[in-house]
Design an enzyme around this catalytic site. Structure first.
Site, PDB file in Angstrom:
ATOM      1  N   VAL A 103       0.733  -6.675   6.807  1.00 59.66           N
ATOM      2  CA  VAL A 103      -0.706  -6.887   6.620  1.00 59.66           C
ATOM      3  C   VAL A 103      -1.284  -6.119   5.430  1.00 59.66           C
ATOM      4  O   VAL A 103      -2.408  -6.402   5.005  1.00 59.66           O
ATOM      5  CB  VAL A 103      -1.519  -6.535   7.897  1.00 59.66           C
ATOM      6  CG1 VAL A 103      -1.126  -7.405   9.066  1.00 59.66           C
ATOM      7  CG2 VAL A 103      -1.397  -5.045   8.238  1.00 59.66           C
ATOM      8  N   TYR A 134      -6.440   8.409   8.167  1.00 61.29           N
ATOM      9  CA  TYR A 134      -6.727   7.480   9.273  1.00 61.29           C
ATOM     10  C   TYR A 134      -8.231   7.428   9.567  1.00 61.29           C
ATOM     11  O   TYR A 134      -8.805   6.350   9.711  1.00 61.29           O
ATOM     12  CB  TYR A 134      -5.947   7.960  10.494  1.00 61.29           C
ATOM     13  CG  TYR A 134      -6.015   7.081  11.717  1.00 61.29           C
ATOM     14  CD1 TYR A 134      -5.336   5.868  11.773  1.00 61.29           C
ATOM     15  CD2 TYR A 134      -6.725   7.492  12.848  1.00 61.29           C
ATOM     16  CE1 TYR A 134      -5.368   5.081  12.924  1.00 61.29           C
ATOM     17  CE2 TYR A 134      -6.765   6.719  14.001  1.00 61.29           C
ATOM     18  CZ  TYR A 134      -6.079   5.508  14.032  1.00 61.29           C
ATOM     19  OH  TYR A 134      -6.121   4.739  15.173  1.00 61.29           O
ATOM     20  N   ALA A 192     -10.670   8.141   7.555  1.00 61.20           N
ATOM     21  CA  ALA A 192     -11.365   7.486   6.432  1.00 61.20           C
ATOM     22  C   ALA A 192     -11.197   5.971   6.518  1.00 61.20           C
ATOM     23  O   ALA A 192     -12.144   5.206   6.308  1.00 61.20           O
ATOM     24  CB  ALA A 192     -10.820   8.013   5.103  1.00 61.20           C
TER      25      ALA A 192
HETATM   26  P1  NAP Z   1       1.189   0.344  18.159  1.00 63.58           P
HETATM   27  O1  NAP Z   1       1.586   0.346  19.596  1.00 63.58           O
HETATM   28  O2  NAP Z   1       1.817   1.302  17.227  1.00 63.58           O
HETATM   29  O3  NAP Z   1       1.360  -1.160  17.601  1.00 63.58           O
HETATM   30  C1  NAP Z   1       0.991  -1.440  16.269  1.00 63.58           C
HETATM   31  C2  NAP Z   1       1.175  -2.897  15.972  1.00 63.58           C
HETATM   32  O4  NAP Z   1       0.722  -3.089  14.611  1.00 63.58           O
HETATM   33  C3  NAP Z   1       2.632  -3.344  16.015  1.00 63.58           C
HETATM   34  O5  NAP Z   1       2.738  -4.655  16.533  1.00 63.58           O
HETATM   35  C4  NAP Z   1       3.060  -3.314  14.556  1.00 63.58           C
HETATM   36  O6  NAP Z   1       4.039  -4.262  14.175  1.00 63.58           O
HETATM   37  C5  NAP Z   1       1.756  -3.697  13.871  1.00 63.58           C
HETATM   38  N1  NAP Z   1       1.749  -3.229  12.488  1.00 63.58           N
HETATM   39  C6  NAP Z   1       1.747  -1.952  12.030  1.00 63.58           C
HETATM   40  N2  NAP Z   1       1.792  -1.939  10.683  1.00 63.58           N
HETATM   41  C7  NAP Z   1       1.840  -3.237  10.292  1.00 63.58           C
HETATM   42  C8  NAP Z   1       1.926  -3.879   9.039  1.00 63.58           C
HETATM   43  N3  NAP Z   1       1.951  -3.193   7.884  1.00 63.58           N
HETATM   44  N4  NAP Z   1       1.967  -5.235   9.008  1.00 63.58           N
HETATM   45  C9  NAP Z   1       1.940  -5.945  10.153  1.00 63.58           C
HETATM   46  N5  NAP Z   1       1.839  -5.405  11.365  1.00 63.58           N
HETATM   47  C10 NAP Z   1       1.815  -4.068  11.436  1.00 63.58           C
HETATM   48  O7  NAP Z   1      -0.405   0.599  18.006  1.00 63.58           O
HETATM   49  P2  NAP Z   1      -1.581   0.559  19.095  1.00 63.58           P
HETATM   50  O8  NAP Z   1      -1.660   1.868  19.738  1.00 63.58           O
HETATM   51  O9  NAP Z   1      -1.474  -0.669  19.920  1.00 63.58           O
HETATM   52  O10 NAP Z   1      -2.854   0.452  18.125  1.00 63.58           O
HETATM   53  C11 NAP Z   1      -3.456  -0.785  17.785  1.00 63.58           C
HETATM   54  C12 NAP Z   1      -4.715  -0.507  16.984  1.00 63.58           C
HETATM   55  O11 NAP Z   1      -5.596   0.301  17.761  1.00 63.58           O
HETATM   56  C13 NAP Z   1      -4.462   0.253  15.684  1.00 63.58           C
HETATM   57  O12 NAP Z   1      -5.314  -0.222  14.678  1.00 63.58           O
HETATM   58  C14 NAP Z   1      -4.819   1.666  16.039  1.00 63.58           C
HETATM   59  O13 NAP Z   1      -5.224   2.410  14.916  1.00 63.58           O
HETATM   60  C15 NAP Z   1      -5.964   1.441  17.007  1.00 63.58           C
HETATM   61  N6  NAP Z   1      -6.173   2.569  17.904  1.00 63.58           N
HETATM   62  C16 NAP Z   1      -5.250   2.913  18.828  1.00 63.58           C
HETATM   63  C17 NAP Z   1      -5.484   3.997  19.673  1.00 63.58           C
HETATM   64  C18 NAP Z   1      -4.520   4.418  20.738  1.00 63.58           C
HETATM   65  O14 NAP Z   1      -4.824   5.397  21.440  1.00 63.58           O
HETATM   66  N7  NAP Z   1      -3.408   3.741  20.917  1.00 63.58           N
HETATM   67  C19 NAP Z   1      -6.675   4.729  19.544  1.00 63.58           C
HETATM   68  C20 NAP Z   1      -7.596   4.355  18.577  1.00 63.58           C
HETATM   69  C21 NAP Z   1      -7.339   3.268  17.768  1.00 63.58           C
HETATM   70  P3  NAP Z   1       5.584  -4.130  14.686  1.00 63.58           P
HETATM   71  O15 NAP Z   1       5.544  -4.488  16.152  1.00 63.58           O
HETATM   72  O16 NAP Z   1       6.312  -5.118  13.866  1.00 63.58           O
HETATM   73  O17 NAP Z   1       5.968  -2.709  14.437  1.00 63.58           O
END
Ligand code: NAP
Length: 248
Positions: free
Chosen positions: A65, A156, A158
């Site tokens: 992405v 992050y 920012a």
């Molecule tokens: P996660 O479990 O690490 O999953 C991240 C997903 O994003 C994966 O499917 C990964 O693809 C995909 N991804 C990462 N980099 C990518 C790239 N360059 N191109 C395409 N896909 C990419 O993350 P999550 O915890 O579910 O977080 C999801 C969102 O919520 C993020 O934006 C994160 O910043 C936000 N968030 C999460 C939390 C939390 O507590 N978990 C808190 C605040 C905000 P692959 O499967 O191929 O690796």
């Protein structure tokens, strides 16, 4: 709770795991045809396969992405195949934590590009048909770090703060076309992203969460599904903090 999303075409980035997977599955369960995007073909492929096996409609697309030209090409291919996209959830994100003096330029730019620039690429690539038909939903997954800041996460925080400005500006640009744009700011949700964090500092983190527990991916998927539905038609430019009461 079911929402009116039937037959809408939705793109969910980062749908291979965690929050994005829960969002993709909930949108599909509410009748949307979901395009699951992740970096690796295996993770988005498995999620799309699971949705299809459960009677839903899904397709997997593997793309980085943060790669503007690659995202532009995928958007063109999707619009050719589906004619339109109704819903876009910009959820893909990464962390590369470190204190300012130790943070490399690569850690800075990869986090900015993956979390923030990706929103620009996907929204530019997919929003035009939404504005033409005067219906569209864009939801950006930001973070409490983007609202309150966080030591060790300047890149992050920012990027996530930038997503809030992006969300409010897109909401203003597209409001006259009935295309809404909102942000959801999770706190600590148990996923791969937070696994080591939660394991090592569980007690310290919980002390700052009034509800005294971590969130689940479904807690985020619930509000995102609402924001993607017909029922949320009068909601735009907002940031919904889902964090057990951490930021008030
Ligand atoms: P996660 O479990 O690490 O999953 C991240 C997903 O994003 C994966 O499917 C990964 O693809 C995909 N991804 C990462 N980099 C990518 C790239 N360059 N191109 C395409 N896909 C990419 O993350 P999550 O915890 O579910 O977080 C999801 C969102 O919520 C993020 O934006 C994160 O910043 C936000 N968030 C999460 C939390 C939390 O507590 N978990 C808190 C605040 C905000 P692959 O499967 O191929 O690796």
């Amino acid at each position: 709770m079911s929402y009116t999303i039937t037959d809408k075409i939705a793109v969910v980035t980062g749908a291979g795991r965690g929050i994005g997977k829960a969002i993709a599955e909930m949108l599909a369960a509410n009748g949307a045809h979901v395009i699951c995007v992740s970096k690796s073909p295996e993770s988005c492929g498995a999620v799309a396969e699971g949705i299809n096996a459960n009677g839903g409609k899904a397709k997997a697309v593997a793309v980085d992405v943060s790669d503007g030209p690659a995202v532009k090409q995928v958007c063109e291919e999707l619009l050719n195949e589906f004619g339109t996209i109704d819903i876009l959830v910009n959820n893909a994100g990464i962390t590369r934590d470190g204190l300012l003096f130790r943070m490399s330029e690569d850690d800075w730019s990869s986090v900015i590009n993956t979390n923030l620039s990706s929103c620009f690429y996907w929204t530019k690539g997919l929003a035009r048909p939404m504005t033409r038909k005067r219906w569209g939903r864009i939801v950006n997954i930001t973070s409490v770090s983007g609202i309150a800041g966080n030591a060790g996460q300047i890149n992050y925080a920012a990027a996530k703060a930038g997503m809030i400005g992006f969300t409010k500006s897109v909401a203003r640009e597209f409001a006259s076309r009935s295309v809404t744009c909102n942000a959801v700011a999770p706190g600590f949700i148990t996923t791969d992203m937070t696994a080591s964090f939660v394991e090592n500092a569980s007690e310290a983190i919980l002390a700052n969460i009034p509800l005294k527990k971590f969130g689940e991916a479904a807690d985020i998927a619930n509000i995102v599904t609402y924001l993607c539905s017909e029922e949320s038609k009068y909601v735009t430019g907002q940031v919904f903090t889902i964090d057990g009461g951490m930021v008030m």
